[in-house]
Design a protein around this motif. Structure first.
Motif, PDB file in Angstrom:
ATOM      1  N   GLU A   1      44.737  19.720  -3.944  1.00  0.00           N
ATOM      2  CA  GLU A   1      45.753  18.682  -4.625  1.00  0.00           C
ATOM      3  C   GLU A   1      45.633  18.977  -6.087  1.00  0.00           C
ATOM      4  N   ALA A   2      44.903  18.776  -6.254  1.00  0.00           N
ATOM      5  CA  ALA A   2      44.119  19.101  -8.106  1.00  0.00           C
ATOM      6  C   ALA A   2      44.510  20.313  -8.452  1.00  0.00           C
ATOM      7  N   GLU A   3      44.103  21.871  -7.640  1.00  0.00           N
ATOM      8  CA  GLU A   3      44.153  23.549  -7.697  1.00  0.00           C
ATOM      9  C   GLU A   3      45.554  23.418  -7.604  1.00  0.00           C
ATOM     10  N   LEU A   4      46.891  22.433  -6.931  1.00  0.00           N
ATOM     11  CA  LEU A   4      48.439  22.625  -6.962  1.00  0.00           C
ATOM     12  C   LEU A   4      48.698  21.726  -8.360  1.00  0.00           C
ATOM     13  N   GLU A   5      48.574  21.022  -8.162  1.00  0.00           N
ATOM     14  CA  GLU A   5      48.915  20.773  -9.732  1.00  0.00           C
ATOM     15  C   GLU A   5      48.693  21.226 -11.184  1.00  0.00           C
ATOM     16  N   ALA A   6      47.477  21.451 -11.602  1.00  0.00           N
ATOM     17  CA  ALA A   6      47.342  22.175 -12.346  1.00  0.00           C
ATOM     18  C   ALA A   6      47.408  23.499 -12.393  1.00  0.00           C
ATOM     19  N   ALA A   7      48.370  24.149 -10.961  1.00  0.00           N
ATOM     20  CA  ALA A   7      49.142  25.134 -11.070  1.00  0.00           C
ATOM     21  C   ALA A   7      50.464  24.695 -11.198  1.00  0.00           C
ATOM     22  N   LEU A   8      51.045  23.540 -11.352  1.00  0.00           N
ATOM     23  CA  LEU A   8      52.295  23.394 -10.956  1.00  0.00           C
ATOM     24  C   LEU A   8      52.447  22.764 -13.158  1.00  0.00           C
ATOM     25  N   GLU A   9      51.224  22.413 -13.559  1.00  0.00           N
ATOM     26  CA  GLU A   9      51.542  21.912 -15.004  1.00  0.00           C
ATOM     27  C   GLU A   9      52.253  23.599 -15.748  1.00  0.00           C
TER      28      GLU A   9
END
Length: 537
Positions: free
Chosen positions: A457-465
C-alpha cells in the motif's frame, strides 16, 4: 599448399587407443570432482568470487591428480566368473571355485556351526580386517579375518538383537534386551545407553561419530560417542520397525515401515526428510549402492525387490521377483539377497542398472538367513543364519585396491592411533547431514522476501504521488482543454495502478485455487461429520 592441408588433417586425427584412454580419464576425473563446477558469474562480491575461483581450480587439479594416481598406481582389476559357451555363472557352485583360487582365498570358505546361540548378526570394520558376530542368545565374538584368529569371545547372558563396530575394532555396540551397551575389544563394558531403550537395530555414522538406534516403540535416537551428548531423539510416528540402513553418501538413515513406506531421517530434523511409498506390503530390507550414490534397493513382503534412483522417485528403475529378508551391495555393485535358506547374488553387467542372476548358493535345509554382508576389499560374502555363520567366495565383489589413508587392512597400532586423532579432528557436525551434500560450500542464492500488505500500500501511494506531480506537456491549440488534461492525468494514474491490481488479482486466484483443493480432499468416513458444512443457498 595441398601437402600442408593433408599434414594438418593427419595431425588432428587421434588414434582409437588414445581416444579411449582420454575418455576413461574424463570419466575418472568426473568421479573425483563429486559434482559440477560452481557458477561464479552470479556473484557480485569480487573478493569472494576470486577466493572461490582459486578453490575451484584447486579442486579440479586435485581431481586430475587423483585420476592419474588411479590409472598408474591402482593397476589391479576385479575379476568375475566368465562362462564358456552355454555355461551359466549361476550354475557354478562353491566346490568348483575353491580349486581355482589361491590358498589365502580358499581359507575364506567355511561354516561355523553354533546351533544353540543363533541367529547371528554380523558387522565388519571399514577395512574388512575384523568381523563382529552377535548371537541372539547373547554370544558376542570378534574375529581377525586376516589371521583367522578369535580375538575375544564372551557371553552376556541376555538377548542380543544387533551389533555394530564404532570407529574401529577397539569398541563396538550391542543392542541387548533392555538397553544398548558399548564394549571394548577385551569384553569390558564401557557404557550403558539407557536413553535409547530396547533398541532393535543399530547404525554407526563414521564421519559424524554418531550412534543411531531405533527401539521397539519406533523412537529414533542419535548419540555422539565422543562426548556422550544426545543429538536427537524423535518419534517416527510409523510404529515399530526393525529395518534400518544408513546411506554412506549423505549419512541419512533410512527406515522401512509396515505400511510399505521408506522414510529418511536427519538428526537435525524432527520429521522425515523424505517419505516414499515403495511397496504395497511391509518393508523387509533396504540397501544403498556404495559407489553409485543415487541407487537404492528395497524389498517387501509381497515378494518383490525394487531398485530406485533417488533423483527420480516417481517409479522404480527395475522390479525383480522374489522374496528378500536381507539385502546388501558389494563395493563393486553386486547385490546379494537372502531369504529362508537360499542366497542369490545379482550383477549389473551392462552398467544400466539392469540386474541379472550372477550366483546362487543354497544353505543346508532348515537354516534361516538372518543377515548377508559383503566383506570390504575381499571377494567374500558372509552369511549370518540360525545355526551360526558361513562365508563363501563371490568373484568380483570386492575392490582390489585399497587406500591406506581411508581403510588399511594391514594397519599397525601406531597408524591406528594417528588415524583416530585425524578422524576426531575431521569429525563433521550433524548439520552437514542433508539430502544433497553437494550443496555444502556453494553460494546460496538470495531469497526473495515476501512483501507485506502495508508495504504494498505504501509503494502504491508513493507511485500515485509521483504520477500526480507529473506536469502534462503543452500541445497545440485545441488539445489543451481542461477536460482533455483531466482525462490524461486519469490515464497516467490508471497505468500506475495496473501492475499492482494485476498482482493482487493473481494472488487472490492462487489463494482461491488452494482453498478449492482443500475442499476437494475427501475426508475419511469417520471424520466427515466434523467437516464444515456449506451454507444452503
Amino acid at each position: 599448399m595441398g601437402v600442408e592441408g593433408v599434414n594438418q588433417g593427419h595431425e588432428n586425427i587421434v588414434p582409437p587407443i588414445e581416444q579411449k584412454l582420454s575418455e576413461e580419464m574424463d570419466i575418472t576425473r568426473k568421479k573425483y570432482l563429486r559434482g559440477g563446477e560452481a557458477n561464479l558469474e552470479v556473484l557480485k562480491d569480487k573478493k569472494l568470487k576470486g577466493q572461490l575461483a582459486v578453490r575451484e581450480e584447486l579442486h579440479v587439479k586435485t581431481a586430475q591428480a587423483a585420476a592419474n594416481a588411479e590409472k598408474y598406481l591402482l593397476p589391479s582389476e576385479e575379476g568375475y566368473l566368465e562362462p564358456e559357451g552355454l555355461e551359466k555363472t549361476w550354475r557354478i557352485k562353491q566346490e568348483s571355485i575353491a580349486p581355482a583360487v589361491d590358498i589365502s582365498s580358499a581359507r575364506n570358505q567355511y561354516d561355523i556351526v553354533v546351533p544353540d546361540l543363533g541367529p547371528y548378526r554380523l558387522d565388519f570394520t571399514p577395512s574388512g580386517r575384523y568381523m563382529m558376530v552377535g548371537g541372539h542368545k547373547g554370544h558376542l565374538a570378534i574375529v581377525d579375518m586376516k589371521q583367522m584368529n578369535l580375538i575375544k569371545e564372551f557371553q552376556v547372558r541376555e538377548t542380543v538383537r544387533d551389533v555394530v563396530f564404532l570407529h574401529d575394532e577397539t569398541m563396538f555396540a550391542a543392542a541387548q534386551k533392555k538397553y544398548p551397551y558399548i564394549y571394548n575389544r577385551d569384553g569390558t563394558e564401557l557404557h550403558c545407553l539407557k536413553e535409547h531403550g530396547a533398541a532393535l537395530r543399530l547404525q554407526y555414522l563414521e564421519q559424524h561419530r554418531l550412534l543411531a538406534s531405533i527401539n521397539e516403540y519406533g523412537q529414533l535416537h542419535y548419540q555422539d560417542v565422543t562426548d556422550g551428548r544426545m543429538v536427537g531423539s524423535y518419534r517416527t510416528g510409523f510404529g515399530r520397525t526393525d529395518v534400518m540402513q544408513v546411506n554412506r553418501h549423505n549419512a541419512l538413515l533410512a527406515l522401512g515401515h509396515s505400511g510399505g513406506k521408506v522414510t529418511m531421517w536427519s538428526p537435525t530434523s524432527s520429521s522425515a526428510v523424505i517419505e516414499m511409498l515403495c511397496h504395497k506390503g511391509p518393508i523387509s530390507a533396504i540397501a544403498f549402492h556404495p559407489t553409485n550414490r543415487d541407487v537404492m534397493a528395497t524389498s517387501g513382503k509381497e515378494k518383490k525387490v525394487k531398485l530406485w534412483d533417488r533423483r527420480n522417485l516417481k517409479g522404480p528403475l527395475q522390479i525383480l521377483p522374489g522374496q528378500a529378508e536381507t539385502l546388501d551391495f558389494s563395493q563393486k555393485g553386486l547385490l546379494a539377497r537372502g531369504t529362508g535358506s537360499f542366497l542369490q547374488v545379482l550383477r549389473d553387467s551392462s552398467g544400466t542398472q539392469n540386474y541379472e542372476k550372477y550366483m546362487n548358493h543354497p544353505l543346508v535345509k532348515g537354516y534361516q538367513i538372518e543377515k548377508v554382508l559383503f566383506r570390504p576389499y575381499e571377494d567374500v560374502l558372509c552369511i549370518g543364519h540360525s545355526m551360526g555363520w558361513s562365508s563363501i567366495l563371490i568373484p568380483g565383489s570386492g575392490n582390489p585396491n585399497f587406500d591406506t589413508w581411508v581403510a588399511n587392512p594391514f594397519e599397525t597400532p601406531k597408524q591406528r592411533r594417528e588415524r583416530e586423532v585425524h578422524s576426531l579432528l575431521d569429525k563433521l557436525p550433524p548439520e552437514t547431514i542433508m539430502w544433497d551434500p553437494t550443496k555444502i560450500g556453494t553460494v546460496k542464492p538470495p531469497r526473495k522476501e515476501k512483501i507485506s500488505k502495508e508495504e504494498k500500500e505504501a509503494e502504491l501511494e508513493a507511485a500515485l504521488e509521483v504520477a500526480k506531480d507529473i506536469a502534462p506537456k503543452k500541445k497545440t491549440k485545441g488539445r489543451n482543454k481542461p477536460s482533455k488534461m483531466k482525462k490524461k492525468k486519469q490515464e497516467i494514474i490508471a497505468n500506475v495502478k495496473r501492475p499492482f491490481l494485476e498482482q493482487q488479482k493473481k494472488e487472490e486466484e492462487v489463494a482461491r485455487k488452494k482453498q478449492k483443493l482443500i475442499e476437494q480432499v475427501e475426508l475419511p468416513t469417520s471424520l466427515q461429520r466434523f467437516a464444515r458444512k456449506k451454507a444452503a443457498t
